[in-house]
Design a protein around this motif. Structure first.
Motif, PDB file in Angstrom:
ATOM      1  N   LEU A  62       0.770  -1.382  -0.248  1.00 39.54           N
ATOM      2  CA  LEU A  62       0.106   0.228   0.083  1.00 39.54           C
ATOM      3  C   LEU A  62       0.881   1.245  -0.069  1.00 39.54           C
ATOM      4  N   ILE A  63       1.738   1.357   0.796  1.00 34.30           N
ATOM      5  CA  ILE A  63       2.741   2.215   0.854  1.00 34.30           C
ATOM      6  C   ILE A  63       3.307   2.517  -0.500  1.00 34.30           C
TER       7      ILE A  63
ATOM      8  N   ASP B 248       2.202   1.656  -3.481  1.00 34.80           N
ATOM      9  CA  ASP B 248       1.323   2.335  -4.480  1.00 34.80           C
ATOM     10  C   ASP B 248       1.083   3.723  -4.196  1.00 34.80           C
ATOM     11  N   ASP B 249       0.959   4.191  -2.934  1.00 34.19           N
ATOM     12  CA  ASP B 249       0.724   5.431  -2.465  1.00 34.19           C
ATOM     13  C   ASP B 249       2.096   6.442  -3.101  1.00 34.19           C
ATOM     14  N   PHE B 250       3.085   5.966  -3.011  1.00 32.76           N
ATOM     15  CA  PHE B 250       4.547   6.681  -3.315  1.00 32.76           C
ATOM     16  C   PHE B 250       4.367   6.882  -4.959  1.00 32.76           C
ATOM     17  N   ASP B 251       3.837   5.828  -5.550  1.00 38.38           N
ATOM     18  CA  ASP B 251       3.587   5.794  -6.937  1.00 38.38           C
ATOM     19  C   ASP B 251       2.831   6.748  -7.640  1.00 38.38           C
ATOM     20  N   ASP B 252       1.781   6.785  -6.777  1.00 36.46           N
ATOM     21  CA  ASP B 252       0.663   7.852  -7.307  1.00 36.46           C
ATOM     22  C   ASP B 252       1.035   9.489  -7.037  1.00 36.46           C
ATOM     23  N   ARG B 253       1.674   9.439  -6.075  1.00 31.96           N
ATOM     24  CA  ARG B 253       2.316  10.900  -5.254  1.00 31.96           C
ATOM     25  C   ARG B 253       3.381  11.124  -6.266  1.00 31.96           C
TER      26      ARG B 253
END
Length: 71
Positions: free
Chosen positions: A37-38, A40-45
């Motif tokens: 999850l972290i 994936d969140d980094f990829d989005d940001r």
């Protein structure tokens, strides 16, 4: 930073696959899911930052200014 509880419901096959992947990484299922999850969140940001940078340079070029030389 505080913590909270997140409960997931998943079918048995998915849980088995996640368990195998976590074991290969030497992690618990919980740690593996949180890491995923972290990431994936980094990829989005990161993608949002790239998009914003591209918009900035498009505006700069539209104003007649040269874009900086690529590094």
């Amino acid at each position: 930073m505080g913590t909270s509880v997140l409960s997931l419901r998943m079918d048995r096959d998915l849980l088995d696959r996640v368990r195998r992947r976590a074991a290969r990484s030497g992690m618990s299922v919980q740690d593996y899911v949180v890491r995923t999850l972290i990431r994936d969140d980094f990829d989005d940001r990161f993608q949002a930052a790239v998009d914003e940078t591209e918009r900035f340079y498009e505006v700069t070029c539209d104003r007649g200014q040269e874009s900086p030389d690529p590094v």
